[in-house]
Each structure stands twice: as structure tokens, then as C-alpha cells.
Design a protein around this motif. Structure first.
Motif, PDB file in Angstrom:
ATOM      1  N   LYS A 247       9.853   9.274  -4.436  1.00  0.00           N
ATOM      2  CA  LYS A 247       8.968  10.413  -4.092  1.00  0.00           C
ATOM      3  C   LYS A 247       7.617   9.915  -3.570  1.00  0.00           C
ATOM      4  O   LYS A 247       7.171  10.321  -2.502  1.00  0.00           O
ATOM      5  CB  LYS A 247       8.737  11.293  -5.330  1.00  0.00           C
ATOM      6  CG  LYS A 247       9.827  12.305  -5.582  1.00  0.00           C
ATOM      7  CD  LYS A 247       9.413  13.677  -5.066  1.00  0.00           C
ATOM      8  CE  LYS A 247      10.537  14.626  -4.689  1.00  0.00           C
ATOM      9  NZ  LYS A 247      11.792  14.130  -4.217  1.00  0.00           N
ATOM     10  N   TRP A 248       6.986   9.038  -4.373  1.00  0.00           N
ATOM     11  CA  TRP A 248       5.681   8.506  -3.987  1.00  0.00           C
ATOM     12  C   TRP A 248       5.764   7.734  -2.691  1.00  0.00           C
ATOM     13  O   TRP A 248       4.934   7.879  -1.795  1.00  0.00           O
ATOM     14  CB  TRP A 248       5.143   7.570  -5.078  1.00  0.00           C
ATOM     15  CG  TRP A 248       4.284   8.275  -6.069  1.00  0.00           C
ATOM     16  CD1 TRP A 248       4.657   8.654  -7.330  1.00  0.00           C
ATOM     17  CD2 TRP A 248       2.932   8.685  -5.889  1.00  0.00           C
ATOM     18  NE1 TRP A 248       3.610   9.275  -7.943  1.00  0.00           N
ATOM     19  CE2 TRP A 248       2.532   9.308  -7.077  1.00  0.00           C
ATOM     20  CE3 TRP A 248       2.031   8.581  -4.830  1.00  0.00           C
ATOM     21  CZ2 TRP A 248       1.265   9.823  -7.249  1.00  0.00           C
ATOM     22  CZ3 TRP A 248       0.760   9.097  -4.990  1.00  0.00           C
ATOM     23  CH2 TRP A 248       0.384   9.720  -6.193  1.00  0.00           C
ATOM     24  N   SER A 249       6.792   6.876  -2.607  1.00  0.00           N
ATOM     25  CA  SER A 249       6.912   6.019  -1.430  1.00  0.00           C
ATOM     26  C   SER A 249       7.126   6.856  -0.175  1.00  0.00           C
ATOM     27  O   SER A 249       6.581   6.545   0.884  1.00  0.00           O
ATOM     28  CB  SER A 249       8.066   5.037  -1.597  1.00  0.00           C
ATOM     29  OG  SER A 249       7.839   4.253  -2.737  1.00  0.00           O
ATOM     30  N   GLU A 250       7.902   7.933  -0.300  1.00  0.00           N
ATOM     31  CA  GLU A 250       8.186   8.762   0.879  1.00  0.00           C
ATOM     32  C   GLU A 250       6.881   9.287   1.478  1.00  0.00           C
ATOM     33  O   GLU A 250       6.643   9.208   2.684  1.00  0.00           O
ATOM     34  CB  GLU A 250       9.096   9.927   0.508  1.00  0.00           C
ATOM     35  CG  GLU A 250       9.352  10.823   1.703  1.00  0.00           C
ATOM     36  CD  GLU A 250      10.448  11.842   1.456  1.00  0.00           C
ATOM     37  OE1 GLU A 250      10.616  12.292   0.300  1.00  0.00           O
ATOM     38  OE2 GLU A 250      11.123  12.189   2.439  1.00  0.00           O
TER      39      GLU A 250
ATOM     40  N   PHE B 251      17.148  -4.771   1.723  1.00  0.00           N
ATOM     41  CA  PHE B 251      16.983  -3.501   1.008  1.00  0.00           C
ATOM     42  C   PHE B 251      15.719  -2.789   1.479  1.00  0.00           C
ATOM     43  O   PHE B 251      15.729  -1.578   1.724  1.00  0.00           O
ATOM     44  CB  PHE B 251      16.953  -3.793  -0.500  1.00  0.00           C
ATOM     45  CG  PHE B 251      16.867  -2.588  -1.395  1.00  0.00           C
ATOM     46  CD1 PHE B 251      17.501  -1.391  -1.078  1.00  0.00           C
ATOM     47  CD2 PHE B 251      16.162  -2.649  -2.603  1.00  0.00           C
ATOM     48  CE1 PHE B 251      17.424  -0.278  -1.926  1.00  0.00           C
ATOM     49  CE2 PHE B 251      16.083  -1.561  -3.447  1.00  0.00           C
ATOM     50  CZ  PHE B 251      16.703  -0.374  -3.115  1.00  0.00           C
ATOM     51  N   THR B 252      14.618  -3.547   1.669  1.00  0.00           N
ATOM     52  CA  THR B 252      13.386  -2.930   2.176  1.00  0.00           C
ATOM     53  C   THR B 252      13.639  -2.250   3.523  1.00  0.00           C
ATOM     54  O   THR B 252      13.162  -1.131   3.765  1.00  0.00           O
ATOM     55  CB  THR B 252      12.267  -3.981   2.374  1.00  0.00           C
ATOM     56  OG1 THR B 252      12.055  -4.662   1.151  1.00  0.00           O
ATOM     57  CG2 THR B 252      10.968  -3.329   2.835  1.00  0.00           C
ATOM     58  N   ALA B 253      14.387  -2.935   4.393  1.00  0.00           N
ATOM     59  CA  ALA B 253      14.675  -2.359   5.716  1.00  0.00           C
ATOM     60  C   ALA B 253      15.406  -1.026   5.548  1.00  0.00           C
ATOM     61  O   ALA B 253      15.108  -0.046   6.245  1.00  0.00           O
ATOM     62  CB  ALA B 253      15.505  -3.338   6.538  1.00  0.00           C
ATOM     63  N   ALA B 254      16.341  -0.989   4.601  1.00  0.00           N
ATOM     64  CA  ALA B 254      17.100   0.247   4.378  1.00  0.00           C
ATOM     65  C   ALA B 254      16.216   1.338   3.769  1.00  0.00           C
ATOM     66  O   ALA B 254      16.328   2.513   4.115  1.00  0.00           O
ATOM     67  CB  ALA B 254      18.292  -0.041   3.464  1.00  0.00           C
ATOM     68  N   ILE B 255      15.307   0.946   2.867  1.00  0.00           N
ATOM     69  CA  ILE B 255      14.403   1.923   2.248  1.00  0.00           C
ATOM     70  C   ILE B 255      13.537   2.567   3.343  1.00  0.00           C
ATOM     71  O   ILE B 255      13.410   3.794   3.423  1.00  0.00           O
ATOM     72  CB  ILE B 255      13.486   1.243   1.201  1.00  0.00           C
ATOM     73  CG1 ILE B 255      14.303   0.704   0.027  1.00  0.00           C
ATOM     74  CG2 ILE B 255      12.407   2.211   0.706  1.00  0.00           C
ATOM     75  CD1 ILE B 255      13.529  -0.280  -0.867  1.00  0.00           C
ATOM     76  N   LEU B 256      12.965   1.723   4.204  1.00  0.00           N
ATOM     77  CA  LEU B 256      12.096   2.264   5.264  1.00  0.00           C
ATOM     78  C   LEU B 256      12.921   3.090   6.253  1.00  0.00           C
ATOM     79  O   LEU B 256      12.467   4.133   6.733  1.00  0.00           O
ATOM     80  CB  LEU B 256      11.346   1.133   5.973  1.00  0.00           C
ATOM     81  CG  LEU B 256      10.322   0.401   5.089  1.00  0.00           C
ATOM     82  CD1 LEU B 256       9.682  -0.753   5.851  1.00  0.00           C
ATOM     83  CD2 LEU B 256       9.243   1.364   4.584  1.00  0.00           C
ATOM     84  N   GLY B 257      14.140   2.632   6.534  1.00  0.00           N
ATOM     85  CA  GLY B 257      15.021   3.406   7.423  1.00  0.00           C
ATOM     86  C   GLY B 257      15.242   4.795   6.857  1.00  0.00           C
ATOM     87  O   GLY B 257      15.132   5.808   7.559  1.00  0.00           O
TER      88      GLY B 257
ATOM     89  N   GLY C  88       0.814  -1.220   0.000  1.00  0.00           N
ATOM     90  CA  GLY C  88       0.000   0.000   0.000  1.00  0.00           C
ATOM     91  C   GLY C  88       0.843   1.263   0.000  1.00  0.00           C
ATOM     92  O   GLY C  88       0.321   2.355  -0.242  1.00  0.00           O
ATOM     93  N   CYS C  89       2.142   1.143   0.290  1.00  0.00           N
ATOM     94  CA  CYS C  89       2.930   2.385   0.347  1.00  0.00           C
ATOM     95  C   CYS C  89       4.319   2.312  -0.282  1.00  0.00           C
ATOM     96  O   CYS C  89       4.919   3.354  -0.520  1.00  0.00           O
ATOM     97  CB  CYS C  89       2.990   2.919   1.770  1.00  0.00           C
ATOM     98  SG  CYS C  89       3.537   1.783   3.015  1.00  0.00           S
ATOM     99  N   LEU C  90       4.829   1.115  -0.565  1.00  0.00           N
ATOM    100  CA  LEU C  90       6.125   1.071  -1.252  1.00  0.00           C
ATOM    101  C   LEU C  90       5.875   0.955  -2.754  1.00  0.00           C
ATOM    102  O   LEU C  90       5.595  -0.122  -3.279  1.00  0.00           O
ATOM    103  CB  LEU C  90       6.967  -0.108  -0.737  1.00  0.00           C
ATOM    104  CG  LEU C  90       8.417  -0.100  -1.211  1.00  0.00           C
ATOM    105  CD1 LEU C  90       9.145   1.132  -0.705  1.00  0.00           C
ATOM    106  CD2 LEU C  90       9.145  -1.330  -0.732  1.00  0.00           C
ATOM    107  N   ARG C  91       5.922   2.113  -3.422  1.00  0.00           N
ATOM    108  CA  ARG C  91       5.604   2.161  -4.854  1.00  0.00           C
ATOM    109  C   ARG C  91       6.844   1.894  -5.696  1.00  0.00           C
ATOM    110  O   ARG C  91       7.926   2.412  -5.400  1.00  0.00           O
ATOM    111  CB  ARG C  91       5.081   3.555  -5.215  1.00  0.00           C
ATOM    112  CG  ARG C  91       3.668   3.795  -4.792  1.00  0.00           C
ATOM    113  CD  ARG C  91       2.692   3.153  -5.770  1.00  0.00           C
ATOM    114  NE  ARG C  91       1.335   3.232  -5.252  1.00  0.00           N
ATOM    115  CZ  ARG C  91       0.746   2.299  -4.516  1.00  0.00           C
ATOM    116  NH1 ARG C  91       1.385   1.188  -4.223  1.00  0.00           N
ATOM    117  NH2 ARG C  91      -0.480   2.457  -4.080  1.00  0.00           N
ATOM    118  N   THR C  92       6.659   1.103  -6.736  1.00  0.00           N
ATOM    119  CA  THR C  92       7.785   0.783  -7.627  1.00  0.00           C
ATOM    120  C   THR C  92       7.337   0.946  -9.079  1.00  0.00           C
ATOM    121  O   THR C  92       6.151   1.153  -9.354  1.00  0.00           O
ATOM    122  CB  THR C  92       8.235  -0.683  -7.450  1.00  0.00           C
ATOM    123  OG1 THR C  92       7.215  -1.531  -7.983  1.00  0.00           O
ATOM    124  CG2 THR C  92       8.479  -1.042  -5.996  1.00  0.00           C
TER     125      THR C  92
END
Ligand code: ADP
Ligand code: ASP
Ligand code: MG
Length: 416
Positions: free
Chosen positions: A160-163, A202-208, A144-148
Motif C-alpha cells: 500500500k505504502w510503496s504503491e 523481484f524489485t523489477a517485478a514490484i515496480l512493474g 525513498g519509496c519502496l517501503r518494507t
């Protein structure tokens, strides 16, 4: 807020999930918990995807293995089969529904629609178990929030979108603990995508990065980052501290302990990455952060299997020019080859590449329209960072070296 990532080994069975809860219970902090599929579930789902795509009969058997594995663990965690939370059984039911629909003709798309159920089920299992153990938390479907973009199986993040979406979803201190999935995201059309195998780090780093975490910790079955893979080398040394640069070089060369894309989002915001053992959570593990002085490191050994050496030479015995190099790379880039080493002589261009799962022969046939191409497969790429002559001697003894390259800190050897 701290980000914790629990990989497959840390949630491989009921005892492991209980251990995750005991680790989480030690931290009073705000937490974002990223979970991978349990044990080897992603490998199992890969076989399921193939069976579904090819309409093989085995798909029912493989699905039953997936279902029973999770139901057994859930039964142990929640008391009995009747007590398994419906959130978990509903996800398993969704896999079955998907299998009852005929697949489209796009393999990579079909792959992503099924493979992510490993992470969806395991994160629900962890979330429900934490809840039952008295650790209130909210489960988030990260799609619902990590856009690719829509490059299935290897999607790129729309930052941008994901942020915006991530910050609207993970609201601290409204909830202190969030539990979500690694590895998956979704397109603007809500189609599930994946970030590439092993992508949960990588997901952990993106959310971090997006949530400006104070740190990211990945919990592993090893004491931290070692100077070699303990599954391949008997005497290993823990590297207590590493720079982002050292870690990125190690993981890019093939050190499987962390996904190589993990470092950039953290480096960009100066967020420290800790690698700690879920078996010995009191031990400090490894910290990866900004280091400005040079560290004296012991030799670090990295091996990467399934390598091929390709040699290109012009048919008419002319020199290899910059245009030839550009031409070869343009063709390899279209075919998504990953080049790990490059060497040029007067009439040869030598490359070490990851052998693609399929299509090496057809790629070579096409390249032979322009160049003479020779190739060898079944090689191993050995990288030694901070090498010594002794360390090179040890690793090459009795092996045929196809290509070698040395810089001040690193030696790379393609060997058979
Ligand atoms: P996860 O499922 O948590 O992502 P992985 O299996 O991907 O965990 O990564 C942990 C494994 O990485 C270890 O079990 C170890 O065999 C391997 N590994 C490879 N290189 C190293 C290294 N340099 N240091 C520590 N572990 C390593
Ligand atoms: N479960 C996925 C995989 O095995 C992602 C991950 O574990 O990082 O590749
Ligand atoms: Mg991994």
C-alpha cells in the motif's frame, strides 16, 4: 512504460556498462531501469560486512578492493579519475564513513546497512554514464519509496505504502528514463532493508506491478530461460515461451535464472516477463506470460545443492500423526527452514530442506527432545519437469537416491 532489469553480469565492467547504454539507446519508450551490483560485488560486500561486524583488520583491505574496483571502472567510463562524477565518489565515501562507526550487535541489521551500496554505486554509474552518452535520465534512491517491514535481510514489501510513494516518484512523461536499484528498500524509519539475495529481479517485478508497466525485461548472460543451467549441462534448449506457473515451479525448485518471487506481482497484473540476452539483444529470448493451453515442453532439469534429508520418528514406535507433522513444521518454521520435499510413512516423516548456513545441529538437538531425528547433509535435489524415464536414468546413474517423489509432470530426487 517498460521495466528493464540489468543484473550483475550485465554491468560487470566498463565495456558491459557501455553495452547497457547501447541497449537502452534502442528503445524510444518510457523506461524504468533497475540495476544490480556490478559483477560479484555483493559477495565482496558480504565479506566486508563480516569483517566490520567482527572488527577484523581485513576490513580496510576489503574496502579498498571495493573502492578500487568501482573507481577503475568509473575512470574508464568517464575518461580519468578526476572526471568521475561526485555522486559516485560520495557513495564510496559513505561506505568508508559507515566502517568508521562501531557496529551494533545486530548482524542482519548491519548487513543491510552496508550491502546495498553495491546497488547504489552501480545504479549511479549507469545513470551518469547514460547521461554522458546523451540519454537523459533521473536517478532514484529506491529507499525513498519502496517501503518494507524491518525483517532485515529478508524484508517484505508494504504494498500500500510503496504503491503511493512509487507513483509519486516515478512520474512519466515528466522524465522518460528513470534509473534505480534492485534488491534494497527501507523501513518507515528510513533504515535500509534488503529483499533477499538475488532480489533485484523481484524489485523489477514490484515496480512493474506498482507502475502498471506494459512489460518487464530482465537482461541476462544467457539467451533466455533454458531447459537446464548451461553452466552445469552441455546441451541446453531455449524455452521460447513459458506460463507464469511453469516459471514459478522451475525457479522455486532452484532454477537460478530468475528469483522465484518475480512471477507473482507480474501474474497478478497480467504483465509479461521477458528474459533476453544482453549479448544478443536482437534475439527474442523467452516470454513468460498467461498461457491457457498446455505447452509440450522438453524435459527441464533443475538442481539445488546444499540439501539435507531429515527423518523424524516418535520415540515410542507410534504412528506419525497430523499433530506430529504440525508440531515439526511449527518448530522448523520458527527457525526459518525451507522445506523442499515431504514424505510420510507409518512411523517416519522425511523432509528435504535447504541446509541452513548455521544452526542445523542445534535445531536437530532441540527437535530430538520430541522425536528421534536422523539426518544426512551434502545432498543435491534434482527436479525434472516433463520427465521421461530416460531423463531420470541419465541423472541418477551412479548416484545414491535418498528420496524420490513423482507427480504427473514432475519428479524430485534427493541424491548424493
Ligand atoms: P543476474 O545477475 O542477471 O541476476 P544470474 O547469474 O542470477 O543473473 O542468472 C543468470 C544465470 O542463471 C545464468 O548465467 C545461468 O548460469 C543460470 N541459470 C540457471 N538455470 C538456468 C536456466 N534454466 N536457464 C538459463 N540460465 C540458467
Ligand atoms: N546484488 C544482489 C545479489 O547479488 C541482488 C541481485 O543481484 O539480484 O544478491
Ligand atoms: Mg540474479
Amino acid at each position: 512504460m517498460k521495466v528493464f532489469k540489468f543484473g550483475g553480469a550485465s554491468v560487470k565492467d566498463a565495456a558491459a556498462v557501455r553495452n547497457v547504454a547501447s541497449i537502452v539507446a534502442r528503445y524510444p519508450d518510457e523506461l524504468t531501469i533497475v540495476v544490480s551490483a556490478m559483477g560479484k560485488t555483493t559477495n565482496l560486500l558480504e565479506t566486508l560486512v563480516k569483517a566490520h561486524f567482527n572488527s577484523w583488520d581485513e576490513k580496510l583491505e576489503i574496502f579498498a578492493e571495493f573502492r578500487d574496483f568501482h573507481l577503475r571502472i568509473a575512470g574508464e567510463l568517464f575518461g580519468s579519475v578526476e572526471d568521475i562524477p561526485t555522486e559516485i565518489t560520495a557513495l564510496i565515501g559513505a561506505v568508508e564513513n559507515r566502517l568508521n562507526q562501531p557496529p551494533s550487535l545486530l548482524f542482519d541489521f548491519e548487513y543491510d546497512q552496508l550491502i546495498g551500496f553495491g546497488e547504489l554505486v552501480s545504479s549511479q554509474m549507469v545513470s551518469c554514464y547514460l547521461q554522458a552518452a546523451g540519454i537523459a535520465n533521473r536517478w532514484i534512491d529506491i529507499r525513498g519509496c519502496l517501503r518494507t517491514d524491518d525483517k532485515f535481510r529478508e524484508a517484505s514489501v508494504n504494498w500500500k505504502w510503496s504503491e503511493m510513494l512509487v507513483n509519486n516518484t516515478f512520474r512519466f512523461p515528466e522524465n522518460r528514463v528513470y534509473v534505480t536499484q534492485g534488491f534494497i528498500g527501507s523501513t518507515v524509519a528510513n533504515l535500509t532493508t534488503t529483499l533477499g539475495r538475488e532480489g533485484s529481479d523481484f524489485t523489477a517485478a514490484i515496480l512493474g506491478n506498482l507502475l502498471n508497466a506494459e512489460s518487464v525485461t530482465i537482461w541476462k548472460d544467457v539467451p533466455g530461460v533454458l531447459n537446464a543451467d548451461p553452466k552445469l549441462f552441455s546441451e541446453t534448449v531455449l524455452l521460447k515461451e513459458l506460463s507464469y506457473r511453469e516459471a514459478i515451479e522451475m525457479t522455486y525448485s532452484g532454477a537460478k535464472v530468475i528469483h522465484p518471487k518475480t512471477m507473482k506481482p507480474l501474474h497478478n497484473k497480467g504483465i509479461a516477463l521477458q528474459v533476453k540476452s544482453f549479448l544478443e539483444p536482437d534475439e527474442p529470448g523467452t516470454i513468460i506470460h498467461q498461457i491457457d493451453h498446455t505447452l509440450e515442453l522438453t524435459p527441464v532439469f533443475i538442481t539445488k545443492e546444499n540439501q539435507a534429508v531429515l527423518t523424524f520418528s516418535p520415540y515410542d514406535f507410534s504412528f506419525i500423526t497430523i499433530e506430529d507433522i504440525s508440531n515439526v513444521f511449527a518448530q522448523l518454521s520458527v527457525k526459518r527452514f525451507k522445506v523442499n520435499m515431504i514424505q510420510q510413512s507409518a512411523i517416519d516423516l522425511n523432509l528435504v530442506v535447504d541446509t541452513p548456513e548455521v544452526g542445523l545441529e542445534s535445531a536437530v538437538l532441540e527437535l530430538r527432545k520430541s522425536y528421534q531425528v536422523k539426518y544426512n547433509t551434502g545432498l543435491t535435489l534434482i527436479t525434472i519437469r516433463h520427465y521421461t524415464e530416460e531423463s531420470i536414468g541419465k541423472l541418477t546413474a551412479g548416484r545414491q537416491v535418498f528420496m524420490e517423489q513423482r507427480s504427473r509432470r514432475t519428479v524430485k530426487l534427493a541424491v548424493k
